[in-house]
Design a protein around this motif. Structure first.
Motif, PDB file in Angstrom:
ATOM      1  N   LEU A 104       7.293  39.378 107.938  1.00 10.86           N
ATOM      2  CA  LEU A 104       8.397  39.488 106.982  1.00 10.86           C
ATOM      3  C   LEU A 104       8.057  40.435 105.836  1.00 10.86           C
ATOM      4  N   TYR A 107       9.064  43.881 106.991  1.00  8.40           N
ATOM      5  CA  TYR A 107      10.512  44.094 106.935  1.00  8.40           C
ATOM      6  C   TYR A 107      11.010  44.176 105.497  1.00  8.40           C
ATOM      7  N   ASN A 108      10.426  43.374 104.626  1.00  7.83           N
ATOM      8  CA  ASN A 108      10.842  43.428 103.226  1.00  7.83           C
ATOM      9  C   ASN A 108      10.527  44.785 102.612  1.00  7.83           C
ATOM     10  N   ARG A 127      16.836  44.171 107.537  1.00 14.94           N
ATOM     11  CA  ARG A 127      17.621  43.043 107.017  1.00 14.94           C
ATOM     12  C   ARG A 127      17.998  42.081 108.142  1.00 14.94           C
ATOM     13  N   LYS A 130      14.790  40.251 109.297  1.00 16.98           N
ATOM     14  CA  LYS A 130      14.367  39.208 108.369  1.00 16.98           C
ATOM     15  C   LYS A 130      15.096  37.902 108.687  1.00 16.98           C
ATOM     16  N   TYR A 134      13.184  34.490 109.602  1.00 15.47           N
ATOM     17  CA  TYR A 134      13.370  33.326 108.744  1.00 15.47           C
ATOM     18  C   TYR A 134      13.997  32.166 109.520  1.00 15.47           C
TER      19      TYR A 134
END
Length: 528
Positions: A104, A107-108, A127, A130, A134
């Motif tokens: 993550l 990706y962030n 986005r 993620k 999650y």
């Protein structure tokens, strides 16, 4: 919380990630500089997601394959105490939590820098991914760090958000990603996505369709709650989704990651590398540690399902004085499970078959069969319009697409006479009148319609490829009636677990924020 500031980046940060070698470099030094452009990170991030989902040790798929009664322990190995008893600890599958947050972070970084540096398409993909990651975490742990997570050194002890609140934000994020892609389509300065997209090859229309299919997964997961307000929310969102999908569509192919897997160290398909063969051609260490359960074998065998021969090797057993060829599994928790030697030879994954396709096979992030069955469920339950007529079409397409996946060669190929089409047709015709296969013969259940037969066939289609989805469906619907381990210590009526425990890394570094009063038998908010 140290995992929140680790970032996995390519070894060569100054060049775009264009070689298969760099795509598979997913375990590089997390303390390396992070000044990479989004296109130099995307391939590694997608490849890491694929490995975490299905092939890493640990992976979501391997955990769910044991929990969902696809796998049981063979007689040649000891251990697997947690899988047999459900006496989980904070160390059991703890790497899922940490590795997913590492992913993550990637990706962030892509999302946060992409929109301001001319990479809006890359940011939109991040986005979407993620949400994908999650959701995996929420579905196995419940409340997790979300709104204050992946902030690097700015927050090493993130607070935990409520799982139900996070789920609602998933729809916001997916809608936002779709809007971002459409806005980027009108921006001539936006950097296009190329080979670094090891899923769709830069086809942003397919990313929009994937986002819609993700929304369907998210909404169905919440759709059988006793919370009236949540039920109303899901119905409203389902209506909006069906309207948007009428324009943009859902996925039309299996969603696969292919970074250039090859028969080399560190470059094989991760599932094959773990459960098949090493690059040198010898059996992988875990090749014989797990075997199919008697339950899953019987579901194929009893319904004359030809997929059985495509998934497992034929074993043998002694009947009287004769040695009989047969598919041999075991019951989870059996005290003397079969070996691979006389007098009982157990079945295992078939090399080149539907589960263990090959070292160069792509990794599935979402099977098309899942989309078909999910749409059929939404239709039979009137969450989508179309009713049973539409549901039957999607249901049959789901079975056909499962045959397509399991019979397709490792590298390519659509369903054809030579790789599954005739077998699919035979399966349907042979089972006319069978309520476990024939949609018209299945017994409806009130407002749930023919959900039970849809979930049953979806379970057969997800076997060992997307076991996570089957396990989530079971916890949501109670279908199909899988068997718990004979050694289960679970206090639940079904004698199964309900979630994983927060890992030792959280207990030792963020314990003040970990939710209290939950254990491995506490249901996730969307579960029965």
């Amino acid at each position: 919380m140290k995992v929140f500031f680790k970032v996995l980046v390519a070894a060569g940060l100054t060049a775009a990630a264009t070689s298969c070698k760099s795509y598979l470099d997913i375990n590089t030094n997390p303390n390396s500089p992070t000044a990479a452009t989004p296109d130099a990170i995307l391939a590694q991030a997608l490849t890491a997601t694929a490995a975490n989902y299905t092939g890493n040790n640990p992976s979501f798929n391997s955990y769910a394959s044991w929990a969902a009664d696809y796998w049981a322990k063979s007689g040649i190995v000891n251990g697997y105490i947690e899988e047999r008893t459900y006496n989980y600890t904070t160390q059991y599958y703890s790497g899922l939590f940490d590795n997913t947050y590492h992913n993550l972070n990637d990706y962030n970084l892509i999302q946060s820098t992409g929109a301001t540096t001319g990479f809006p398409y890359h940011a939109a993909i991040a986005r979407i991914m993620k949400v994908y990651n999650y959701q995996l975490l929420v579905d196995e742990y419940g409340d997790i760090p979300y709104s204050t997570s992946v902030q690097g050194l700015n927050n090493l002890s993130p607070t935990y958000d409520k799982a139900a609140t996070i789920y609602k934000d998933f729809i916001v994020q997916l809608d936002g990603a779709i809007a971002d892609i459409k806005a980027a389509n009108k921006n001539p300065a936006a950097t296009s996505v190329g080979a670094e997209d090891v899923v769709f090859g830069g086809n942003m229309t397919k990313w929009i369709q994937f986002a819609n299919s993700m929304k369907l997964r998210v909404l169905l997961r919440q759709s059988q709650s006793s919370d009236a307000s949540l039920t109303a929310y899901v119905q409203t969102q389902m209506t909006a989704l069906q309207q948007s999908a009428a324009v943009d569509g859902f996925i039309t192919t299996d969603v696969l990651v292919q970074p250039g897997y090859s028969q080399s160290a560190g470059k094989q398909n991760p599932f094959y590398n773990r459960y098949g063969k090493t690059p040198s051609g010898s059996n992988a260490t875990e090749r014989s540690y797990q075997i199919p359960t008697s339950y899953i074998i019987s579901q194929y065998h009893d319904n004359k399902d030809p997929r059985l021969s495509q998934l497992y090797t034929i074993g043998s057993k002694i009947v009287g004085k004769d040695t009989i060829a047969a598919y041999i599994g075991t019951t989870a928790g059996e005290t003397s499970p079969p070996l691979f030697t006389y007098p009982i030879i157990a079945s295992r994954f078939l090399f080149g078959g539907g589960i263990l396709k090959g070292y160069n096979a792509p990794t599935a992030l979402m099977l098309l069969a899942e989309q078909d069955f999910s749409k059929a469920e939404a239709e039979t339950r009137n969450l989508f319009t179309g009713g049973d007529a539409a549901a039957k079409m999607d249901y049959l397409q789901g079975i056909q697409d499962s045959f397509n996946y399991f019979y397709r060669p490792a590298t390519s190929g659509a369903i054809s006479t030579g790789n599954g089409l005739n077998q699919y047709k035979t399966y349907i015709s042979t089972n006319a009148g069978n309520p476990l296969v024939d949609y018209d013969a299945a017994t409806p259940s009130g407002s749930l319609g023919k959900q039970s037969v849809i979930i049953y066939q979806k379970y057969l289609a997800m076997n060992s490829i997307a076991s996570t989805e089957a396990w989530d469906d079971y916890r949501r619907t109670g279908q199909p009636k899988i068997m718990a381990s004979l050694e289960s210590t679970s206090p639940r009526p079904d004698k199964l677990p309900a979630r994983l425990l927060y890992p030792i890394s959280e207990v030792s570094s963020n314990v003040a924020n970990i939710p209290t009063g939950v254990n491995q038998f506490t249901p996730i908010f969307w579960a029965n």
